[in-house]
Design a protein around this motif. Structure first.
Motif: not given
Lengths: 455, 488
Positions: A8-9, A11-14, A142-143
């Motif tokens: 999901n790297a 995706m800047p924000y969710i 964070f993985k």
């Protein structure tokens, strides 16, 4: 290698995520395995918070044997962040072995203990070398998301816990791919598919079923093949399994309803080398029973004129299978499918093509969107929701299959709503599942419950 | 220690309030040692999952009607919003409001971000939160990861304040910084105090009512109306505008001493709004003390006395019936420190014998400098009660329950009550902070307990078939054998 899940790297924000982190997925996976005790190496809040989100999100899945607030956790704080947490972890594991009864203890890590570089795997190996059943998996949040955590845990179990088998048993098969704590119906789905494979004469290990023990996992190396009921989750783990145990696998859709389940059984039989006439007989029997029920419910369906347009919101596995069921079994018109996972571009393209193979309907618009507040925009782009024109073909009657978060969307477009995906906080699921023939009946029951609720 | 609104963040409870998470003794010992500040924490060499400041801060702030949360963290910290959304729905139904999802965005920090930082993602996420939700304030909550890698959140928000015309406030609530998760409430209130509350323009008859979901909203509004006062329910389900005017209120009261200390004392120190430092309003003694404190702060002593006399007369005979029915029952309490020490008193008022009180932490003093009123009240009574401080530690609690075998386990946090049920013990979860509120609430709670002990079949059936995760060895040990020596 194409890594379909949890990447999901980009995706800047969710907004209001529909999953937890790798640690969260690892935790709910381990908490669903018989005899397994997770040991969290992280701050005190990680275990409690991911449990709270899974509890509300996965239709009240519960703590089980050693979940929730019973999960051993090193609860590192400022001191360990500065001086390292390895001593604390050794102490925690040693005491866990005394306090908590288990057949296998699996250490999983949080972000903070990975950033400070604790050698969790080395510490676990130290215990294993003394004959203690301890494994470790790096699952720093964070993985990736919960789905990634599921794969990470299965990969480690398949490579280090599943025993090497000299001979394969021709009638044993492993089946996984429904993610505990994320797929609200995983238990019911696994049970139905296990039942159906049993009719084919196959003994299926699902690892997570209540009638199995840790031995089913330990002995899984003797199976003749692996079936992953997802094109997205558990596939990495199947590759690992293949490398370590030379066991072939197929990744198929989780089958919902008679059309998809018939195809699933044919594929499974072909994969396991079972005679086509055997499988056709089973399909015919199951479909006959299925349609006896449908025959009865068809009256009210026809009287109330219940064909609907559909919007399906959920993870990659389930949203495809629900859409296909609506199109090929129920005769509805799914128009928009929203896949809420963080997926790689190649995998997104593969999934889009796959949606094009669904019969009887014009291919629905498929979008990849993690954020609930953006979904209405996608729908409006596909089907104008308001118009000044004198004649206007409105998106009605409509039915939204999504999570509890889609209640907003359904209300905004005047559609009916059924929760089928995470977070499923407005449902309680025990052994209900939508997979297979029985699952198809359950899904129709639930849809009609919504449609006749006001009568 | 005074509340420092010049500082970017609230000091954690360990340093500010001498808070501890490990203790085993009695209420009299606890209070006497706290009063001379000689209590030291005891760490554990085995521990279990609990909670953190981030969860408390975000859960609390996300209830504000027209604010948005941006969580600068990996994805799992923001999964809290799933529970936040269900809690929000509950508060909405109390008010008969239409459901809306809470306004929540995460920066989704990844492994790469831990190396290179992610302030650019944060900037984008704050802009996006403003565009999507049109909030009246944005709170940026921190995480273990953002804290450890040293993200300069304040500078990002300072820059953005030129283009975004609403308050942008950091909320420093890193989980690893405090073992006392209530520190997260202080972090939230610090942000409200420093970024939202404005100096007063007028003085009003409003009363800041610090609480969670406001289940007794109607009742409190009616009670305060008798004193010509009007409650503002803080902070969930209020608006940013309402919160900004808290400095104009006549007084601040709180449903929970743990929750209210920082904001109540902060408003008193900064703006002279008196904070009612009383027992919490559970049961008769609590309600007496709470209302008298409010009466004193607002000059309504006589009206309050009238009300108290009326209500007490109304419940006397009913209370006697309930006490008779609950006579002989034994209970264990497991809650946060304010609720725990207040509910022990409530149970005693109902005639239940409390054989143990466990609280998740203990503040040796509140922000106004004195040992919590509810703890002092318990220690002043004739009987001493065994007390422990354990951050929801399931292994300690189950060891205790197994030995004490009470009739009732009274809890206050999700995920704790079920374990008593699995042991065959009837459990009552106080999810609504207004259970046992005042005189009528005491009666209602009494009937709830009678119901719970009347039919215990679920607990009995389950306990006969469920295997607890603990070894026989552990269940036979002294429940506090993993508490280490006191450290300074």
């Amino acid at each position: 290698m194409n890594k379909p899940s949890g990447v999901n790297a980009f995706m800047p924000y969710i907004e209001r995520p529909r999953f937890s982190c790798a640690l969260g997925g690892a935790l709910s996976t381990l908490n669903s395995l018989p005899g397994v005790v997770p040991v969290i190496h992280a701050s005190a809040g990680c275990g409690g918070n991911v449990f709270a989100s899974q509890q509300a999100g996965s239709a009240y899945y519960g703590a089980g044997y050693c979940g929730g607030l019973a999960v051993p956790s090193s609860n590192v704080s400022e001191n360990e962040i500065v001086f390292g947490g390895e001593d604390r972890l050794r102490e925690q594991i040693a005491n866990t072995l005394d306090v908590v009864e288990g057949q296998l203890y699996v250490v999983i890590t949080g972000c903070m203990t990975e950033i400070i570089g604790d050698d969790t795997t080395g510490i676990a190996r130290g215990f294993r070398n003394q004959g203690k059943p301890v494994l470790a998996v790096d699952t720093g949040g964070f993985k990736g998301n919960s789905y990634r955590g599921y794969d990470l845990v299965l990969e480690r179990l398949f490579s280090e816990q599943v025993q090497k088998a000299n001979e394969k048993a021709p009638d044993v098969i492993n089946l996984w791919g429904a993610v505990p704590g994320q797929d609200p119906f995983f238990r019911g789905d696994l049970a139905e598919l296990k039942r159906l494979l049993g009719l084919l004469g196959m003994k299926a290990n699902t690892f997570f079923s209540y009638d199995e023990t840790l031995e089913n996992l330990n002995q899984a190396g003797s199976s003749v093949g692996n079936i992953v009921i997802s094109r997205t989750y558990g596939v990495e783990a199947a590759r690992t399994f293949e490398q370590v145990h030379q066991t072939p696998f197929i990744a198929v859709d989780i089958p919902i309803g008679p059309a998809a389940t018939a195809e699933f059984l044919r594929k499974a039989a072909d994969f396991a080398g079972i005679n086509a006439s055997v499988v056709e007989k089973i399909i015919a029997d199951e479909q006959r029973d299925y349609y006896r029920y449908i025959e009865r419910i068809a009256d009210v369906y026809a009287d109330l004129d219940l064909q609907h347009y559909g919007v399906v919101v959920g993870n990659a596995s389930y949203s495809y299978s629900i859409t296909r069921f609506l199109a090929e079994d129920l005769g509805w018109l799914p128009e928009l499918v929203v896949i809420t996972d963080c997926l790689g571009e190649t995998h997104k393209e593969e999934l889009k093509v796959h949606f094009g193979e669904i019969k009887y309907i014009k291919t629905p618009k498929v979008v990849f969107e993690t954020d609930s507040s953006e979904i209405q925009k996608h729908l409006a782009e596909h089907w104008p929701l308001f118009s000044e024109k004198r004649y206007f073909h409105s998106f009605s009657p409509a039915f939204v299959f999504g999570s509890a978060l889609e209640r907003d969307l359904a209300a905004a477009i005047g559609a009916k709503h059924l929760t089928v995906s995470f977070p499923a906080s407005n449902r309680a699921v025990l052994n209900r599942g939508y997979a297979g023939f029985k699952g198809g009946l359950h899904l129709i029951e639930d849809i009609l419950d919504v449609l006749v609720a006001g009568r | 220690m005074a509340i420092n609104v010049q500082s970017a963040e609230a000091a954690v409870r360990e340093s500010r309030l001498g808070a501890i998470t490990g203790y085993n003794g009695t209420i009299k010992d606890l209070v006497s040692r706290a009063s001379c500040c000689s209590l030291k924490n005891r760490e554990r060499c085995f521990s279990q999952a609990s909670a953190c400041s981030s969860g408390c801060a975000q859960g609390y702030l996300s209830g504000i009607e027209d604010a948005a949360i941006v969580n600068h963290a990996p994805i799992g910290c923001a999964a809290d919003s799933i529970y936040g959304n269900t809690a929000n729905k509950w508060g909405e139904s109390i008010r008969g409001w239409k459901h809306r999802n809470i306004n929540f965005i995460t920066t989704n920090m990844t492994e790469e971000d831990t190396v290179f930082g992610a302030v650019n993602k944060l900037r984008e996420a704050v802009r996006e939160a403003y565009m999507r939700f049109k909030p009246k304030a944005i709170f940026v909550t921190t995480s273990c990861v953002s804290g450890i890698i040293g993200e300069d959140i304040k500078s990002v928000l300072d820059e953005l304040s030129d283009e975004i015309p609403v308050p942008l406030s950091p909320v420093f609530c890193e989980g690893f910084k405090s073992k006392v998760w209530a520190s997260g409430f202080d972090a939230a209130f610090h942000a409200i105090l420093t970024a939202i509350v404005k100096p007063p323009e007028v003085k009003t008859n409003k009363v800041n009512m610090i609480n969670f979901r406001g289940g007794a909203k109607e009742a409190i509004t009616a009670i305060l109306a008798r004193f010509e006062l009007e409650p503002v329910f803080v902070a969930p389900f209020s608006t940013v505008e309402e919160l900004s005017k808290m400095s104009e209120s006549a007084a601040t009261i709180s449903i929970c001493g743990t929750l209210g200390s920082y904001l109540g004392n902060g408003l008193e120190e900064q703006y002279g709004v008196p904070y009612v430092k009383s027992l919490q309003p559970h049961g008769t003694a609590g309600m007496d003390s709470w209302l008298r404190g409010l009466g004193k702060a607002t000059g309504k002593e006589n009206e309050v006395e009238e009300y108290i006399a009326e209500e007490k007369a109304r419940i006397t005979s009913e209370l006697a019936v309930i006490r008779e029915k609950l006579k002989g029952y034994k209970a264990v309490v497991g809650m946060g420190p304010s609720f725990g020490h207040n509910y022990i008193r409530v149970l005693q008022e109902l005639g239940v014998e409390v054989v143990w009180g466990a609280t998740w932490h203990f503040d040796q003093h509140y922000d106004h400098g004195t040992c919590p009123e509810s703890s002092r009240k318990l220690s002043d009574s004739e009987t001493d009660i065994p007390i422990s401080v354990c951050d929801q530690q399931n292994f300690e609690l189950l060891n205790l329950l197994n030995k004490l075998k009470p009739d009732l386990y009274i809890s206050r946090h999700g995920g704790t009550a079920v374990w008593a049920t699995k042991m065959g013990i009837a459990s009552v979860m106080v999810a609504d902070e207004y259970s046992a509120f005042g005189y009528q609430g005491l009666i209602d709670f009494g009937y709830r307990l009678i119901d719970a002990v009347t039919n215990r079949s679920l607990a009995k059936n389950l306990s006969a078939r469920v295997k607890l995760p603990y070894t026989d060895w552990w269940l036979s040990q002294d429940g506090f054998s993993f508490l280490q020596e006191e450290v300074g």
